[in-house]
Design a protein around this motif. Structure first.
Motif, PDB file in Angstrom:
ATOM      1  N   LEU A 189       0.832  -1.198   0.000  1.00  7.52           N
ATOM      2  CA  LEU A 189       0.000   0.000   0.000  1.00  7.52           C
ATOM      3  C   LEU A 189       0.870   1.253   0.000  1.00  7.52           C
ATOM      4  O   LEU A 189       0.581   2.225  -0.715  1.00  7.52           O
ATOM      5  N   ASP A 190       1.946   1.238   0.797  1.00  3.34           N
ATOM      6  CA  ASP A 190       2.865   2.377   0.816  1.00  3.34           C
ATOM      7  C   ASP A 190       3.491   2.597  -0.555  1.00  3.34           C
ATOM      8  O   ASP A 190       3.674   3.743  -0.990  1.00  3.34           O
ATOM      9  N   ASP A 191       3.812   1.506  -1.237  1.00  6.33           N
ATOM     10  CA  ASP A 191       4.433   1.615  -2.552  1.00  6.33           C
ATOM     11  C   ASP A 191       3.489   2.251  -3.572  1.00  6.33           C
ATOM     12  O   ASP A 191       3.946   2.821  -4.574  1.00  6.33           O
ATOM     13  N   GLN A 192       2.185   2.144  -3.323  1.00  4.45           N
ATOM     14  CA  GLN A 192       1.213   2.755  -4.220  1.00  4.45           C
ATOM     15  C   GLN A 192       1.083   4.264  -3.981  1.00  4.45           C
ATOM     16  O   GLN A 192       0.450   4.964  -4.777  1.00  4.45           O
ATOM     17  N   HIS A 193       1.663   4.752  -2.880  1.00  5.39           N
ATOM     18  CA  HIS A 193       1.598   6.177  -2.539  1.00  5.39           C
ATOM     19  C   HIS A 193       3.014   6.695  -2.271  1.00  5.39           C
ATOM     20  O   HIS A 193       3.336   7.115  -1.162  1.00  5.39           O
ATOM     21  N   PRO A 194       3.887   6.679  -3.296  1.00 10.14           N
ATOM     22  CA  PRO A 194       5.299   7.039  -3.063  1.00 10.14           C
ATOM     23  C   PRO A 194       5.506   8.489  -2.642  1.00 10.14           C
ATOM     24  O   PRO A 194       6.523   8.802  -2.022  1.00 10.14           O
ATOM     25  N   ASP A 195       4.582   9.367  -2.981  1.00 13.01           N
ATOM     26  CA  ASP A 195       4.732  10.784  -2.652  1.00 13.01           C
ATOM     27  C   ASP A 195       3.912  11.186  -1.427  1.00 13.01           C
ATOM     28  O   ASP A 195       3.658  12.380  -1.212  1.00 13.01           O
ATOM     29  N   SER A 196       3.492  10.203  -0.657  1.00 10.42           N
ATOM     30  CA  SER A 196       2.644  10.471   0.508  1.00 10.42           C
ATOM     31  C   SER A 196       3.239   9.843   1.765  1.00 10.42           C
ATOM     32  O   SER A 196       4.101   8.966   1.684  1.00 10.42           O
ATOM     33  N   VAL A 197       2.764  10.309   2.905  1.00 16.81           N
ATOM     34  CA  VAL A 197       3.125   9.717   4.181  1.00 16.81           C
ATOM     35  C   VAL A 197       1.852   9.304   4.903  1.00 16.81           C
ATOM     36  O   VAL A 197       0.777   9.850   4.643  1.00 16.81           O
ATOM     37  N   ARG A 198       1.976   8.342   5.798  1.00 16.81           N
ATOM     38  CA  ARG A 198       0.820   7.893   6.570  1.00 16.81           C
ATOM     39  C   ARG A 198       0.736   8.651   7.889  1.00 16.81           C
ATOM     40  O   ARG A 198       1.740   8.821   8.576  1.00 16.81           O
ATOM     41  N   VAL A 199      -0.465   9.088   8.235  1.00 17.67           N
ATOM     42  CA  VAL A 199      -0.699   9.706   9.535  1.00 17.67           C
ATOM     43  C   VAL A 199      -1.917   9.047  10.166  1.00 17.67           C
ATOM     44  O   VAL A 199      -2.806   8.553   9.469  1.00 17.67           O
ATOM     45  N   LYS A 200      -1.947   9.036  11.484  1.00 23.06           N
ATOM     46  CA  LYS A 200      -3.054   8.418  12.204  1.00 23.06           C
ATOM     47  C   LYS A 200      -4.323   9.224  12.016  1.00 23.06           C
ATOM     48  O   LYS A 200      -4.328  10.451  12.135  1.00 23.06           O
ATOM     49  N   ALA A 201      -5.413   8.547  11.721  1.00 28.03           N
ATOM     50  CA  ALA A 201      -6.717   9.186  11.543  1.00 28.03           C
ATOM     51  C   ALA A 201      -7.643   8.820  12.694  1.00 28.03           C
ATOM     52  O   ALA A 201      -7.579   7.709  13.226  1.00 28.03           O
ATOM     53  N   GLN A 202      -8.495   9.750  13.074  1.00 26.43           N
ATOM     54  CA  GLN A 202      -9.470   9.518  14.136  1.00 26.43           C
ATOM     55  C   GLN A 202     -10.854   9.934  13.664  1.00 26.43           C
ATOM     56  O   GLN A 202     -10.992  10.902  12.904  1.00 26.43           O
ATOM     57  N   ALA A 203     -11.860   9.210  14.118  1.00 28.38           N
ATOM     58  CA  ALA A 203     -13.228   9.582  13.798  1.00 28.38           C
ATOM     59  C   ALA A 203     -13.582  10.871  14.530  1.00 28.38           C
ATOM     60  O   ALA A 203     -13.226  11.057  15.690  1.00 28.38           O
ATOM     61  N   LEU A 204     -14.275  11.761  13.843  1.00 31.34           N
ATOM     62  CA  LEU A 204     -14.695  13.027  14.435  1.00 31.34           C
ATOM     63  C   LEU A 204     -16.047  12.802  15.089  1.00 31.34           C
ATOM     64  O   LEU A 204     -17.055  12.618  14.416  1.00 31.34           O
ATOM     65  N   ALA A 205     -16.055  12.790  16.417  1.00 28.91           N
ATOM     66  CA  ALA A 205     -17.237  12.337  17.146  1.00 28.91           C
ATOM     67  C   ALA A 205     -18.184  13.454  17.552  1.00 28.91           C
ATOM     68  O   ALA A 205     -19.361  13.200  17.817  1.00 28.91           O
TER      69      ALA A 205
END
Length: 230
Positions: free
Chosen positions: A93-109
């Motif tokens: 999945l990371d290889d499919q987004h070479p120009d991106s970084v992963r950040v933690k996401a949270q539901a907006l409650a």
């Protein structure tokens, strides 16, 4: 001494994988183990089955030790396998987004949480999923615009904050009723202009809002590695 035991759902999934690898149907496994097919179905679904059935299923799946499912070493090996599989999937999945970084996401409650998000970010980006209905997209756009406008507001009285939180709560509820849910993430950056010379970098917090169908659960977002500002 601590032990590592595998949870029933993971064990059931593992048993199904082993059965599939041996090209056995549930009916065939049940016959080999001398148990009812519903026992196999319950076991693979992570439901409770009695110890006699567990041991019979272990033997029918090819394990010499009938108590292997309760062996901590077996659990460790299975968990290591799934961890390795997840790591491979994540790398792909990371290889499919070479120009991106992963950040933690949270539901907006809540609306209050949306206000806190607006308070801490210096810039915001938002994405509205194409799979949403037109009605949901309209509400999502209004919600994102509202949060973005809050970034430009100066301090205001508590009564005003309570009213805004209520408005945002209503918009979030409207989103849920229309089959959508909002997630947020932040990323801290140090930005520099090309002609800043010895001037210090500008510390910023970039916010990301994503609205997706409720049947999608997000734990991480892929965001651009580089951000541009006018």
């Amino acid at each position: 001494m601590s032990t590592t035991l595998i949870d029933p759902k993971t064990l059931g999934f593992w048993a199904r994988c082993v059965r599939d690898a041996q090209h056995l149907s549930q009916e065939a496994l049940a016959a080999n183990a001398s148990v009812d097919i519903r026992t196999v179905q319950r076991f693979e679904a992570g439901k409770t089955v009695n110890i006699t059935s567990r041991r019979a299923l272990a033997k029918a799946l090819g394990y010499d030790n009938p108590d292997v499912f309760d062996d901590p070493k077996f659990a460790e090996e299975v968990l290591k396998f799934f961890d390795g599989l997840k790591a491979i999937q994540q790398k792909n999945l990371d290889d499919q987004h070479p120009d991106s970084v992963r950040v933690k996401a949270q539901a907006l409650a809540s609306g209050t949480e949306a206000m806190r998000f607006a308070d801490v970010v210096n810039a915001m980006s938002f994405v509205i999923d194409d799979g949403l209905s037109d009605a949901a997209k309209e509400v999502a756009a209004g919600f994102c615009d509202y949060v973005q406008e809050l970034m430009d507001l100066d301090d205001f009285p508590m009564s005003g904050r309570l009213g805004i939180a209520k408005d945002l709560d209503d918009l979030l509820q409207d989103l849920r009723e229309k089959g959508a849910h909002a997630y947020f993430a932040t990323r801290d950056r140090k930005l520099r202009g090309p002609d800043w010379g010895d001037k210090p970098s500008w510390d910023v917090t970039i916010g990301f809002l994503v609205v997706v169908p409720t049947d999608r659960q997000l734990t991480e977002l892929y965001i651009p590695r580089k951000s541009k500002f006018a």
